[in-house]
Scaffold this motif. Structure first.
Motif, PDB file in Angstrom:
ATOM      1  N   HIS A 159       0.837  -1.201   0.000  1.00  0.00           N
ATOM      2  CA  HIS A 159       0.000   0.000   0.000  1.00  0.00           C
ATOM      3  C   HIS A 159       0.878   1.259   0.000  1.00  0.00           C
ATOM      4  CE1 HIS A 159      -3.964   1.885   0.718  1.00  0.00           C
ATOM      5  NE2 HIS A 159      -3.278   2.788   1.406  1.00  0.00           N
ATOM      6  N   LEU A 160       1.919   1.253   0.824  1.00  0.00           N
ATOM      7  CA  LEU A 160       2.822   2.389   0.885  1.00  0.00           C
ATOM      8  C   LEU A 160       3.532   2.602  -0.454  1.00  0.00           C
ATOM      9  CD1 LEU A 160       4.321   4.632   2.402  1.00  0.00           C
ATOM     10  CD2 LEU A 160       5.962   2.894   3.198  1.00  0.00           C
ATOM     11  N   HIS A 161       3.906   1.503  -1.085  1.00  0.00           N
ATOM     12  CA  HIS A 161       4.561   1.594  -2.387  1.00  0.00           C
ATOM     13  C   HIS A 161       3.666   2.317  -3.383  1.00  0.00           C
ATOM     14  CE1 HIS A 161       6.030   0.270  -6.325  1.00  0.00           C
ATOM     15  NE2 HIS A 161       7.212   0.145  -5.737  1.00  0.00           N
ATOM     16  N   ARG A 162       2.375   1.964  -3.396  1.00  0.00           N
ATOM     17  CA  ARG A 162       1.438   2.625  -4.310  1.00  0.00           C
ATOM     18  C   ARG A 162       1.309   4.104  -3.965  1.00  0.00           C
ATOM     19  NH1 ARG A 162      -1.241  -2.435  -3.745  1.00  0.00           N
ATOM     20  NH2 ARG A 162      -2.643  -1.653  -2.119  1.00  0.00           N
ATOM     21  N   LEU A 192       3.451   6.108  -2.466  1.00  0.00           N
ATOM     22  CA  LEU A 192       4.658   6.864  -2.814  1.00  0.00           C
ATOM     23  C   LEU A 192       4.808   7.024  -4.334  1.00  0.00           C
ATOM     24  CD1 LEU A 192       7.205   5.409  -0.232  1.00  0.00           C
ATOM     25  CD2 LEU A 192       5.896   7.556  -0.116  1.00  0.00           C
ATOM     26  N   ALA A 193       4.366   6.002  -5.081  1.00  0.00           N
ATOM     27  CA  ALA A 193       4.442   6.088  -6.537  1.00  0.00           C
ATOM     28  C   ALA A 193       3.542   7.215  -7.052  1.00  0.00           C
ATOM     29  CB  ALA A 193       4.055   4.753  -7.165  1.00  0.00           C
ATOM     30  N   TYR A 194       2.300   7.268  -6.526  1.00  0.00           N
ATOM     31  CA  TYR A 194       1.399   8.340  -6.953  1.00  0.00           C
ATOM     32  C   TYR A 194       1.889   9.703  -6.454  1.00  0.00           C
ATOM     33  CZ  TYR A 194      -2.079   5.018  -8.671  1.00  0.00           C
ATOM     34  OH  TYR A 194      -2.726   4.043  -9.387  1.00  0.00           O
ATOM     35  N   PHE A 254       0.508  13.641  -7.490  1.00  0.00           N
ATOM     36  CA  PHE A 254      -0.875  13.642  -7.021  1.00  0.00           C
ATOM     37  C   PHE A 254      -0.946  14.178  -5.594  1.00  0.00           C
ATOM     38  CE2 PHE A 254      -1.215  10.883 -10.577  1.00  0.00           C
ATOM     39  CZ  PHE A 254      -2.546  10.844 -10.956  1.00  0.00           C
ATOM     40  N   PRO A 255      -1.971  14.977  -5.262  1.00  0.00           N
ATOM     41  CA  PRO A 255      -2.166  15.413  -3.874  1.00  0.00           C
ATOM     42  C   PRO A 255      -2.642  14.236  -3.023  1.00  0.00           C
ATOM     43  CG  PRO A 255      -3.984  16.170  -5.239  1.00  0.00           C
ATOM     44  CD  PRO A 255      -2.967  15.571  -6.183  1.00  0.00           C
ATOM     45  N   LEU A 256      -2.406  14.321  -1.727  1.00  0.00           N
ATOM     46  CA  LEU A 256      -2.735  13.210  -0.845  1.00  0.00           C
ATOM     47  C   LEU A 256      -4.218  12.863  -0.870  1.00  0.00           C
ATOM     48  CD1 LEU A 256      -0.498  13.940   2.285  1.00  0.00           C
ATOM     49  CD2 LEU A 256      -0.104  12.310   0.431  1.00  0.00           C
ATOM     50  N   GLU A 257      -5.071  13.881  -0.962  1.00  0.00           N
ATOM     51  CA  GLU A 257      -6.511  13.612  -0.983  1.00  0.00           C
ATOM     52  C   GLU A 257      -6.885  12.742  -2.179  1.00  0.00           C
ATOM     53  OE1 GLU A 257      -5.095  16.516  -0.797  1.00  0.00           O
ATOM     54  OE2 GLU A 257      -5.598  17.303   1.188  1.00  0.00           O
ATOM     55  N   GLU A 258      -6.289  13.025  -3.325  1.00  0.00           N
ATOM     56  CA  GLU A 258      -6.595  12.246  -4.526  1.00  0.00           C
ATOM     57  C   GLU A 258      -5.980  10.859  -4.436  1.00  0.00           C
ATOM     58  OE1 GLU A 258      -6.386  12.766  -9.405  1.00  0.00           O
ATOM     59  OE2 GLU A 258      -5.939  14.456  -8.063  1.00  0.00           O
ATOM     60  N   ILE A 259      -4.782  10.767  -3.869  1.00  0.00           N
ATOM     61  CA  ILE A 259      -4.140   9.454  -3.694  1.00  0.00           C
ATOM     62  C   ILE A 259      -5.010   8.562  -2.817  1.00  0.00           C
ATOM     63  CG2 ILE A 259      -2.165   8.244  -2.705  1.00  0.00           C
ATOM     64  CD1 ILE A 259      -0.447  10.664  -3.462  1.00  0.00           C
ATOM     65  N   ILE A 292      -7.737   7.132  -4.825  1.00  0.00           N
ATOM     66  CA  ILE A 292      -7.257   6.176  -5.826  1.00  0.00           C
ATOM     67  C   ILE A 292      -6.934   4.832  -5.189  1.00  0.00           C
ATOM     68  CG2 ILE A 292      -5.396   5.644  -7.440  1.00  0.00           C
ATOM     69  CD1 ILE A 292      -5.179   8.664  -7.995  1.00  0.00           C
ATOM     70  N   VAL A 293      -6.136   4.853  -4.149  1.00  0.00           N
ATOM     71  CA  VAL A 293      -5.657   3.589  -3.576  1.00  0.00           C
ATOM     72  C   VAL A 293      -6.736   2.862  -2.788  1.00  0.00           C
ATOM     73  CG1 VAL A 293      -3.269   4.372  -3.505  1.00  0.00           C
ATOM     74  CG2 VAL A 293      -4.745   4.731  -1.507  1.00  0.00           C
ATOM     75  N   SER A 294      -7.790   3.556  -2.414  1.00  0.00           N
ATOM     76  CA  SER A 294      -8.870   2.901  -1.680  1.00  0.00           C
ATOM     77  C   SER A 294      -9.981   2.418  -2.602  1.00  0.00           C
ATOM     78  CB  SER A 294      -9.456   3.865  -0.638  1.00  0.00           C
ATOM     79  OG  SER A 294     -10.022   5.004  -1.269  1.00  0.00           O
ATOM     80  N   ASP A 295      -9.805   2.588  -3.907  1.00  0.00           N
ATOM     81  CA  ASP A 295     -10.814   2.148  -4.876  1.00  0.00           C
ATOM     82  C   ASP A 295     -10.882   0.623  -4.872  1.00  0.00           C
ATOM     83  OD1 ASP A 295     -12.485   1.611  -6.955  1.00  0.00           O
ATOM     84  OD2 ASP A 295     -11.360   2.755  -8.460  1.00  0.00           O
ATOM     85  N   PRO A 296     -12.007   0.049  -4.465  1.00  0.00           N
ATOM     86  CA  PRO A 296     -12.100  -1.425  -4.374  1.00  0.00           C
ATOM     87  C   PRO A 296     -12.086  -2.106  -5.734  1.00  0.00           C
ATOM     88  CG  PRO A 296     -14.238  -0.422  -3.973  1.00  0.00           C
ATOM     89  CD  PRO A 296     -13.254   0.706  -4.040  1.00  0.00           C
ATOM     90  N   ASP A 297     -12.339  -1.354  -6.793  1.00  0.00           N
ATOM     91  CA  ASP A 297     -12.389  -1.939  -8.133  1.00  0.00           C
ATOM     92  C   ASP A 297     -11.023  -1.993  -8.797  1.00  0.00           C
ATOM     93  OD1 ASP A 297     -15.150  -2.291  -7.974  1.00  0.00           O
ATOM     94  OD2 ASP A 297     -15.523  -0.240  -8.675  1.00  0.00           O
ATOM     95  N   THR A 298      -9.980  -1.512  -8.122  1.00  0.00           N
ATOM     96  CA  THR A 298      -8.637  -1.505  -8.697  1.00  0.00           C
ATOM     97  C   THR A 298      -7.722  -2.393  -7.870  1.00  0.00           C
ATOM     98  OG1 THR A 298      -8.963   0.777  -9.447  1.00  0.00           O
ATOM     99  CG2 THR A 298      -6.715  -0.070  -9.447  1.00  0.00           C
ATOM    100  N   ASP A 299      -7.201  -3.450  -8.506  1.00  0.00           N
ATOM    101  CA  ASP A 299      -6.295  -4.346  -7.796  1.00  0.00           C
ATOM    102  C   ASP A 299      -4.846  -3.898  -7.999  1.00  0.00           C
ATOM    103  OD1 ASP A 299      -5.738  -4.991 -10.408  1.00  0.00           O
ATOM    104  OD2 ASP A 299      -6.603  -7.008 -10.308  1.00  0.00           O
ATOM    105  N   THR A 300      -3.913  -4.692  -7.474  1.00  0.00           N
ATOM    106  CA  THR A 300      -2.497  -4.315  -7.559  1.00  0.00           C
ATOM    107  C   THR A 300      -2.045  -4.156  -8.998  1.00  0.00           C
ATOM    108  OG1 THR A 300      -2.003  -5.444  -5.477  1.00  0.00           O
ATOM    109  CG2 THR A 300      -0.152  -5.011  -6.957  1.00  0.00           C
TER     110      THR A 300
END
Length: 266
Positions: free
Chosen positions: A58-61, A63-65, A70-75, A78-86
């Motif tokens: 999760h941290l890797h994703r 830091l990549a964004y 990307f601002p933290l709010e948008e990150i 993005i990373v909490s989107d259940p429809d997007t896997d690794t």
């Protein structure tokens, strides 16, 4: 960002260890925890919170964004989107990185064009350069190559000094004079004029005078320039646009320049 001990069992990391591993500060990790972006999921027997394998992924994703701007709010969204896997995140990050690469390439190209213009003594604004030269661009790398070959010559110094003092109107007049000269040159070639005719020799002399706007050019030096159009055909592109050139054009110019030099006693 994963780790295991020698037996292959996952070893959780403390906040300090993760900070060192990911090259971020402990304060950054605490902030991510406070805003709900990334919270350690484990605890040591002493009650200290630790990061597991999923946390580090999760941290890797994150830091990549973050690196992509990307601002933290948008990150967080993005990373909490259940429809997007690794794999989905990796593909998206790759696409974003490729877009960033293309933007950076465009920026590099723009800087290269500016370097090229300055090497050639063209000190106009981008708007003025486009107005004067249209879609014409020097051959990539020409300025650097020209400076390497002729940078120690008096002609190079004269050209740099003179072009450095030119304004938009000066360049426009030069462009117009060269365009008219090219038009008459091509007409002479298409109409079958001999390279040693008065018409061709007069055109050669006018070219020498155009060169003379940049640096002093004797008839003998002019012959050397004309020979270069034959031995290095790419140099002709600076005189006549490639789409306007005819077979044998470089040879015609070279012969006319030689005839003109002879007419002038050299």
């Amino acid at each position: 960002m994963t780790a295991s001990n020698r037996k292959g069992t996952w070893v959780d990391y403390t906040v300090g260890q993760v900070a060192a591993l990911a090259n971020v500060t402990v304060r950054t990790l605490h902030h991510y925890d406070e805003i709900g972006l990334l919270s350690p999921s484990g605890r040591t027997p002493a009650g200290y919170r630790t990061y597991g394998a999923a946390d580090l992924d999760h941290l890797h994703r994150v830091l990549a964004y973050r690196e992509l701007g990307f601002p933290l709010e948008e990150i967080m969204a993005i990373v909490s989107d259940p429809d997007t896997d690794t794999m989905g995140h990796l593909r998206r990050q790759r696409d974003l990185l490729m877009s960033k690469v293309e933007r950076l390439r465009g920026m590099v190209a723009a800087v290269d064009r500016e370097i090229e213009s300055r090497r050639m003594g063209i000190t106009l604004t981008p708007e003025e350069r486009f107005e004067v030269f249209g879609d014409w661009e020097p051959v990539p790398g020409y300025g650097e190559e020209a400076e390497r070959r002729w940078g120690q010559t008096e002609q190079w110094r004269q050209a740099q000094d003179r072009m450095g003092s030119f304004d938009k109107e000066d360049f426009a007049r030069m462009q117009a004079a060269q365009a008219e000269w090219v038009k008459e040159l091509l007409a002479a070639v298409d109409e079958g004029s001999a390279a040693d005719s008065e018409r061709a020799m007069d055109l050669a002399e006018r070219h020498r005078q155009l060169v003379g706007l940049l640096y002093d050019c004797s008839p003998a030096q002019h012959v050397g320039i004309a020979r270069m159009y034959v031995s290095e055909p790419e140099q002709l592109n600076f005189l006549v646009r490639p789409d306007q050139q005819r077979p044998g054009l470089a040879e015609f110019i070279c012969a006319a320049v030689r005839a003109n030099a002879k007419r002038m006693g050299e």
